[in-house]
Scaffold this active site. Structure first.
Site, short mmCIF file in Angstrom:
data_model
loop_
_atom_site.label_atom_id
_atom_site.label_comp_id
_atom_site.label_asym_id
_atom_site.label_seq_id
_atom_site.Cartn_x
_atom_site.Cartn_y
_atom_site.Cartn_z
N HIS A 149 0.82 -1.22 0.00
CA HIS A 149 0.00 0.00 0.00
C HIS A 149 0.86 1.27 0.00
O HIS A 149 0.62 2.20 0.77
CB HIS A 149 -0.98 -0.01 1.17
CG HIS A 149 -2.15 -0.91 0.93
ND1 HIS A 149 -3.10 -0.64 -0.04
CD2 HIS A 149 -2.50 -2.09 1.50
CE1 HIS A 149 -3.99 -1.62 -0.04
NE2 HIS A 149 -3.65 -2.51 0.87
N ASP A 180 0.04 -5.41 4.85
CA ASP A 180 -1.05 -6.21 4.29
C ASP A 180 -1.06 -6.12 2.77
O ASP A 180 -0.47 -5.22 2.17
CB ASP A 180 -2.40 -5.73 4.84
CG ASP A 180 -2.64 -4.25 4.60
OD1 ASP A 180 -1.69 -3.46 4.78
OD2 ASP A 180 -3.77 -3.86 4.24
N GLU A 181 -1.73 -7.07 2.15
CA GLU A 181 -2.04 -7.07 0.71
C GLU A 181 -0.82 -6.77 -0.17
O GLU A 181 -0.89 -5.96 -1.09
CB GLU A 181 -3.17 -6.08 0.44
CG GLU A 181 -4.47 -6.49 1.11
CD GLU A 181 -5.66 -5.63 0.75
OE1 GLU A 181 -5.47 -4.43 0.45
OE2 GLU A 181 -6.80 -6.15 0.76
N THR A 182 0.26 -7.46 0.09
CA THR A 182 1.48 -7.28 -0.73
C THR A 182 1.35 -8.14 -2.00
O THR A 182 2.11 -9.07 -2.24
CB THR A 182 2.72 -7.69 0.08
OG1 THR A 182 2.50 -9.00 0.64
CG2 THR A 182 2.98 -6.71 1.21
N PHE A 183 0.37 -7.76 -2.83
CA PHE A 183 -0.03 -8.59 -3.97
C PHE A 183 1.09 -8.84 -4.97
O PHE A 183 1.17 -9.89 -5.59
CB PHE A 183 -1.21 -7.94 -4.70
CG PHE A 183 -2.42 -7.73 -3.86
CD1 PHE A 183 -3.01 -8.78 -3.17
CD2 PHE A 183 -3.00 -6.48 -3.75
CE1 PHE A 183 -4.14 -8.59 -2.40
CE2 PHE A 183 -4.14 -6.27 -2.99
CZ PHE A 183 -4.70 -7.33 -2.30
#
Length: 666
Positions: free
Chosen positions: A227, A294-297
């Site tokens: 993010h 979070d959400e380290t895509f």
């Protein structure tokens, strides 16, 4: 809602006290009274006594005095006395209202604070005659936190943040985290926060003091891994991203939620994360710190691909967050992090430091206990993290919020969670007005304090209406707006952003769309042109969008029967933002219907026309009328935004509305 009371209709308190006994008769408050606060409470600024005098004046028009002394009260007397008893459990309190006066005693400062908040609610409803009662109360969760997004479009004013802290205090929250990506003025990183109306160190220092005086622990929370969309698009930091070659792509609300991960194979990444942590933590009195992560895509998919092939994505992630956690622990701080990535790759769980607190978020209305149980069985400390469901909509999805919050709160108690952190996100520009999520915030307050007391959403809504909205049926109004949202803000963002700005398909956006289910989403994503993608999008949405006219009929009926806002506070806290949301949603419903008819996904019979030139002409007139109405609405929306928020990214919302209006004019 059930309480241990003789006459539950006498007064409503939220959260519901664990034990409340109501006696016969009432206690008349003196005309001129005094609140005597013991020095032992630890409230050096007399904030608690001040809250009571403000509420007494609000209810009666009379301003009471404040006295200050030790526990003996030898030299001063007061009709209301505030004391502290450290033999009581921390956070618990007792409250007695009797003929000879009112006494609040708490376990620690927090306990006294909690008792005062209960008394304030009673005064607001009943003064100048208070019910005779006794309360003995203690919370389910020691930590009752709220998580406010101040980064994805909306940066609140400091005045609004203080007002929100006051609301959280009234409902006994004791922790607050502000979500920050690029909206803080870090030294040396001006390229990331320029033009964002970012918060400054003095804002944090002042707000930290303000929260502490009200028994709220302000915990730093900053993105240190994923993010980092805006930062990784800046000229200064773009080469630290997994895909620096995409840094000059047009801004996209949708892409901002997906492509934002540091290339941790580059040794400079860790230095950046340390810089964010070290400079930010110095501004707070707490020892807690949320590194997010979070959400380290994109991890391992771009510049770090070879590194990922060598060591594995799970090991990469675990090693990096462990380094950040150790960096905090070595300085005497307690690390916190979101749990989604570790739970997707469970091998990470065994590699995390033992002192980390996992923030276990799950937002499905029908969430099960699986992930909460998984973290508990792994022996990792956790907070359960539900959501108020405000993001990506003009009005919050309050029924989804109740279902999610009530379930997660009970799961956390079942599996020994240390706290609850109710999240309030602002995805896709933070178009949702924070004032409209008050019921969701109150669901969290209720369930984190005394979950067994709340088994029915409707009863809880009635309690909220009494305590917060002077008895008006505002929660039901919010439910109706959500139910009548046939074309949501998120739908509009998808439709508009499919255009790359040059009339071509934005493939980066198309690849990220999710509509309905995986099969439908894949069908839309496989489109080869802008026209095809938009046609498929509206085809998937057609059943919902086709109901737009009926939804608008219901919203018009709602406008005719809205509760009356009986005070200036209720006008600004609920009436004004709700009116803006209702009128905006009616326009969105019409926009969706027009786009669906143009795509051939919906019949034009709602206009009494079947096809041909007559339909085309009428549709064109309606589209122009709607475009102009949208532009007028946007100006009013901007005014309400500016009342509680800095300018921040308001222009991005307005530009998307203008792009929609231009599309309607075609």
């Amino acid at each position: 809602m059930t309480n241990n009371v003789e006459d539950a209709s006498t007064v409503t308190v939220l959260p519901a006290p664990r034990h409340m006994g109501v006696g016969s008769g009432s206690v008349v408050m003196p005309l001129t009274g005094r609140i005597l606060e013991s020095t032992s409470v630890g409230d050096d600024a007399c904030v608690l006594a001040g809250q009571l005098t403000d509420d007494i004046e609000r209810a009666t028009g009379v301003r009471w005095d404040i006295g200050w002394g030790d526990n003996r009260g030898a030299h001063w007397s007061g009709f209301i006395t505030l004391g502290r008893d450290d033999s009581m459990a921390l956070g618990s309190y007792s409250l007695t209202i009797a003929e000879d006066g009112v006494v609040v005693v708490g376990g620690g400062f927090e306990g006294t604070r909690n008792g005062v908040q209960t008394l304030r609610q009673i005064i607001r409803q009943c003064a100048p005659a208070l019910p005779s009662l006794t309360i003995e109360d203690t919370p389910d969760y020691a930590v009752r936190g709220y998580y406010l997004d101040v980064t994805r479009g909306r940066v609140p004013t400091l005045d609004w943040l203080k007002r929100w802290a006051d609301e959280l205090c009234l409902y006994k929250y004791n922790q607050l985290q502000l979500y920050v990506e690029h909206t803080f003025r870090f030294d040396g990183l001006s390229g990331t926060w320029r033009g964002m109306d970012a918060l400054e160190p003095r804002d944090i220092i002042e707000f930290d003091r303000y929260c502490a005086e009200r028994g709220i622990e302000l915990v730093p929370s900053v993105s240190t891994f994923g993010h980092l969309y805006t930062a990784l698009r800046s000229l200064d930091l773009r080469d630290l991203g997994e895909f620096p070659e995409d840094a000059d792509r047009p801004f996209s609300f949708i892409e901002r939620m997906a492509h934002h991960t540091l290339n941790i194979a580059d040794e400079r990444a860790l230095k950046l994360s340390y810089t964010l942590i070290d400079s930010y933590l110095e501004l707070f009195r707490t020892k807690k710190f949320n590194i997010c992560a979070d959400e380290t895509f994109d991890l391992g998919k771009g510049r770090s691909h070879r590194y990922a092939e060598r060591v594995g994505v799970a090991a990469m992630y675990a090693d990096y967050v462990s380094a950040l956690c150790r960096h905090l622990s070595e300085q005497g701080h307690e690390p916190m992090m979101w749990g989604d990535i570790a739970l997707e790759m469970p091998e990470i769980l065994g590699r995390l430091p033992k002192d980390v607190v996992m923030l276990n978020w799950e937002y499905s209305p029908n969430v099960t206990d699986g992930k909460v149980r998984q973290v508990s069985e792994a022996g990792i400390r956790q907070y359960v993290c539900p959501a108020v469901w405000g993001w990506s909509n003009l009005a919050p999805r309050t029924r989804d919020a109740w279902s999610n919050i009530s379930r997660m709160a009970r799961y956390g108690l079942r599996y020994g969670a240390e706290g609850i952190l109710v999240t309030d996100w602002g995805d896709f520009g933070h178009v949702n007005d924070p004032r409209l999520v008050v019921p969701g915030m109150m669901y969290g307050a209720a369930m984190s304090w005394n979950a067994v007391a709340y088994g029915d959403e409707d009863d809880t809504d009635r309690a909220i209406d009494v305590v917060q909205y002077d008895g008006g049926a505002w929660t039901a109004a919010l439910h109706r707006v959500d139910e009548d949202s046939s074309f949501r803000w998120y739908d509009l963002v998808q439709y508009v952003e499919l255009d790359d700005g040059e009339g071509r398909l934005n493939r980066g956006v198309a690849e990220l769309l999710y509509i309905g289910n995986a099969e439908q989403s894949a069908w839309v994503r496989s489109s080869t042109s802008l026209e095809e993608a938009r046609t498929r999008l509206m085809t998937v949405l057609r059943d919902r969008v086709a109901a737009g006219h009926h939804a608008n009929d219901d919203l018009r009926d709602l406008l005719r029967h809205l509760p009356r806002a009986v005070s200036e506070e209720s006008r600004t806290m609920i009436m004004q933002p709700l009116l803006v949301a209702i009128h905006g949603q009616m326009l969105l419903n019409t926009v969706g219907w027009i786009f669906a008819v143009r795509a051939g996904a919906v019949e034009g019979s709602e206009l009494g026309l079947e096809s041909g030139s007559e339909l085309s002409a009428r549709l064109g007139d309606l589209a122009l009328e709607t475009a102009q109405a949208l532009e007028r609405w946007a100006e009013t929306y901007a005014q309400t935004w500016r009342e509680i928020s800095r300018e921040s990214e308001l222009r991005r919302i307005l530009e998307l509305v203008w792009r929609c209006s231009d599309e309607l004019r075609k």
